[in-house]
Scaffold this motif. Sequence first.
Motif, PDB file in Angstrom:
ATOM      1  N   ALA A 155     -30.552  10.872  96.982  1.00  0.00           N
ATOM      2  CA  ALA A 155     -30.277  10.791  98.417  1.00  0.00           C
ATOM      3  C   ALA A 155     -30.039  12.173  99.010  1.00  0.00           C
ATOM      4  N   ARG A 156     -29.459  13.065  98.226  1.00  0.00           N
ATOM      5  CA  ARG A 156     -29.205  14.426  98.723  1.00  0.00           C
ATOM      6  C   ARG A 156     -30.511  15.172  98.969  1.00  0.00           C
ATOM      7  N   LEU A 157     -31.570  14.785  98.302  1.00  0.00           N
ATOM      8  CA  LEU A 157     -32.875  15.392  98.554  1.00  0.00           C
ATOM      9  C   LEU A 157     -33.419  14.986  99.924  1.00  0.00           C
ATOM     10  N   ILE A 158     -32.968  13.839 100.413  1.00  0.00           N
ATOM     11  CA  ILE A 158     -33.361  13.375 101.743  1.00  0.00           C
ATOM     12  C   ILE A 158     -32.535  14.094 102.808  1.00  0.00           C
ATOM     13  N   ASP A 159     -31.218  14.055 102.653  1.00  0.00           N
ATOM     14  CA  ASP A 159     -30.305  14.727 103.584  1.00  0.00           C
ATOM     15  C   ASP A 159     -28.976  14.924 102.866  1.00  0.00           C
ATOM     16  N   ASN A 171     -33.896   1.633  98.253  1.00  0.00           N
ATOM     17  CA  ASN A 171     -32.721   1.692  97.385  1.00  0.00           C
ATOM     18  C   ASN A 171     -31.739   2.763  97.826  1.00  0.00           C
ATOM     19  N   LEU A 172     -32.220   3.713  98.646  1.00  0.00           N
ATOM     20  CA  LEU A 172     -31.377   4.819  99.085  1.00  0.00           C
ATOM     21  C   LEU A 172     -31.036   4.743 100.562  1.00  0.00           C
ATOM     22  N   VAL A 173     -31.927   4.175 101.345  1.00  0.00           N
ATOM     23  CA  VAL A 173     -31.713   4.034 102.789  1.00  0.00           C
ATOM     24  C   VAL A 173     -32.050   2.598 103.166  1.00  0.00           C
ATOM     25  N   ASN A 174     -31.058   1.893 103.716  1.00  0.00           N
ATOM     26  CA  ASN A 174     -31.276   0.475 103.991  1.00  0.00           C
ATOM     27  C   ASN A 174     -30.241  -0.004 104.996  1.00  0.00           C
ATOM     28  N   HIS A 182     -36.756   7.454 112.259  1.00  0.00           N
ATOM     29  CA  HIS A 182     -36.886   8.176 110.993  1.00  0.00           C
ATOM     30  C   HIS A 182     -36.157   7.430 109.873  1.00  0.00           C
ATOM     31  N   ALA A 183     -34.961   6.908 110.172  1.00  0.00           N
ATOM     32  CA  ALA A 183     -34.198   6.143 109.180  1.00  0.00           C
ATOM     33  C   ALA A 183     -34.956   4.883 108.779  1.00  0.00           C
ATOM     34  N   ASP A 184     -35.594   4.249 109.739  1.00  0.00           N
ATOM     35  CA  ASP A 184     -36.382   3.046 109.442  1.00  0.00           C
ATOM     36  C   ASP A 184     -37.563   3.375 108.530  1.00  0.00           C
ATOM     37  N   GLN A 185     -38.193   4.513 108.761  1.00  0.00           N
ATOM     38  CA  GLN A 185     -39.296   4.932 107.902  1.00  0.00           C
ATOM     39  C   GLN A 185     -38.823   5.156 106.468  1.00  0.00           C
ATOM     40  N   LEU A 186     -37.685   5.804 106.344  1.00  0.00           N
ATOM     41  CA  LEU A 186     -37.122   6.048 105.009  1.00  0.00           C
ATOM     42  C   LEU A 186     -36.717   4.744 104.336  1.00  0.00           C
ATOM     43  N   ALA A 187     -36.249   3.795 105.133  1.00  0.00           N
ATOM     44  CA  ALA A 187     -35.845   2.497 104.578  1.00  0.00           C
ATOM     45  C   ALA A 187     -37.043   1.766 103.983  1.00  0.00           C
ATOM     46  N   VAL A 188     -38.200   1.956 104.567  1.00  0.00           N
ATOM     47  CA  VAL A 188     -39.417   1.344 104.027  1.00  0.00           C
ATOM     48  C   VAL A 188     -39.864   2.067 102.759  1.00  0.00           C
ATOM     49  N   ALA A 189     -39.774   3.405 102.795  1.00  0.00           N
ATOM     50  CA  ALA A 189     -40.250   4.212 101.670  1.00  0.00           C
ATOM     51  C   ALA A 189     -39.284   4.195 100.488  1.00  0.00           C
TER      52      ALA A 189
END
Length: 279
Positions: free
Chosen positions: A172-176, A150-153, A140-147
Amino acid sequence: MSILRHGDRGQEVRTLQQRLNQHGAGLDPDGDFGDATEAAVRNYQRRVGLVIDGIAGTKTALALAGADCSNLLQHTLLVSAAARLGVELAAVMAVNEVESLGSGFLDNGKPKILFERHIMYRQLSTPRAPGDDAVDLKAHADQLAVAQPNLVNAKPGGYAGGTAEHQRLANARLIDDLCALESASWGAFQVMGYHAIRLGYQSVTDFADRMARDENEQFEAFMRFIEADPTLLKALKGKKWAAFAKGYNGPNYARNLYDTKLERAYQRHAAGCPIPEAA
């Protein structure tokens, strides 16, 4: 605003002397920051409760201009911190001078933060409950890193600085919400949110709320961080500046001369440290 200290000369020093005279300093406004001017700065800082270091930085300038300084770090807290940690006041003052960002707040009143996208990636990938699947979390983190790289990497970076860091955090708070708050460093001493529970805060939300109150709360977090690390505390007690800098700033501390800066600041404060107990 320039930081003025002993040995400086010029119009800015003359302006400082004139403003100090408005508070009864009785200085000759000659533009020379000598012993008398340093003593006047210390006396003024003592009177208004600021850290008594004899250096006319942004906070002293703001106070002289009549600004509300109620959220700024108070000298009495440094005194109590020295007693609490069992170290010299000059050592605490040196650490405060070198390791802080000068101020814990932005001009808009929000606390200084830096959002770390690689920490967000790590926190999202970390199992927290017995039923959590590490493989699924990482995927899931990898998917967010692609999408939203700038927020997950997996790699640090993407910094925007200043108030823009608060927008990054909000996104980022909207993600988690939990992971986002854990992934920001807070206040003048840039204590990471993921340390919150280890440092005795009820939650990372409690920690973030306190970091937004005033610099005294930010300094309290810094003290808790030192207390929670026996090696760091031992280095501070022994004034082993290289060991302290390595523990606090990381293995590349020497690149920014943190140990040298701490040593010089300590020597200066040890030579001119006021006796706050009698203030």
